[in-house]
Scaffold this motif. Structure first.
Motif: not given
Length: 241
Positions: A66, A70, A235, A238
């Motif tokens: 994760e 990012r 989420h 994105r």
């Protein structure tokens, strides 16, 4: 958010971005107490993060994935990581003579060096339910007129928390149409359809990461169970328009 017009970056720019990503990750790992003692090695290659090494449990691996995902400039997070001392079961679909990691199990319709089992990817995979940790489908989906049965088979054989890594030519790049064996065109939005717009009762997916570098589409998907919650809108924003 996905742009409607993209230009594939040059090899020189990709090398520079890889250097930036390596520095950014090293700095984050040094200052984030959750990462300091993890024995995970990260290598960036053309915007794809390759993870190797070992973690104590699946939650640590999810955290690393994760946080790397990012970072701006990361298109995919691939890996072969031991969890609690166990070697992962990693399968390359349609590998030909090239596997993403040498230890992977290779499946292909044609026998060749590196192919461990001959299998027609348009049918059932010769793998048990919930038996695989990682699947690679690199330059495969564009060769199948109907690739959803293969995607469903991937869902069946992946363990909970497993990951399907997809890489295919982006529809807007010449590579998508230059090969006459390509029969499907893909976009980031294709994976929105796979994850969010299929009929009730079909296998459900959570997009860990989806991206496009102007030449290729990348998608990292993990299977959802029947009772698992749907991905949250922040989420999804994105990746998908």
């Amino acid at each position: 958010m996905v742009a409607t017009a993209l230009t594939a970056p040059s090899a020189e720019r990709l090398r520079a971005v890889d250097e930036f990503l390596a520095e950014a990750w090293a700095d984050q790992a040094a200052h984030d107490a959750r990462l300091r003692d993890l024995a995970v090695r990260v290598r960036f290659d053309r915007g794809v993060a390759h993870l190797t090494g070992e973690v104590a449990d699946a939650a640590q691996l999810r955290l690393v994935r994760e946080l790397i995902g990012r970072l701006a400039g990361v298109f995919g997070v691939w890996g072969r990581v031991r969890v609690a001392g166990r070697e992962p079961v990693v399968v390359d679909l349609g590998c030909g003579g090239t596997k993403q990691y040498p230890q992977n199990l290779g499946l292909d319709i044609y026998p060749a060096p590196g192919v461990d089992a001959v299998a027609d990817l348009s049918g059932s995979l010769p793998l048990a339910d919930d038996s695989v940790d990682v699947l690679f489908a690199v330059h495969i989906l564009e060769h199948l007129i109907d690739f959803l049965p293969l995607v469903d088979e991937c869902h069946r054989v992946l363990r909970p928390g497993g990951v399907l890594h997809v890489m295919s030519p982006w529809w807007g790049h010449v590579n998508a149409v230059a090969d006459p064996t390509h029969v499907r065109l893909l976009d980031v939005q294709t994976f929105k359809g796979i994850c969010l717009q299929r009929p009730p009762g079909t296998p459900r997916w959570h997009p860990l990461h989806v991206g496009c570098d102007g030449a290729s589409i990348f998608a990292d998907l993990t299977p959802l169970g029947a009772d698992d919650p749907a991905p949250e809108p922040p989420h999804l924003a994105r990746f998908f328009s």
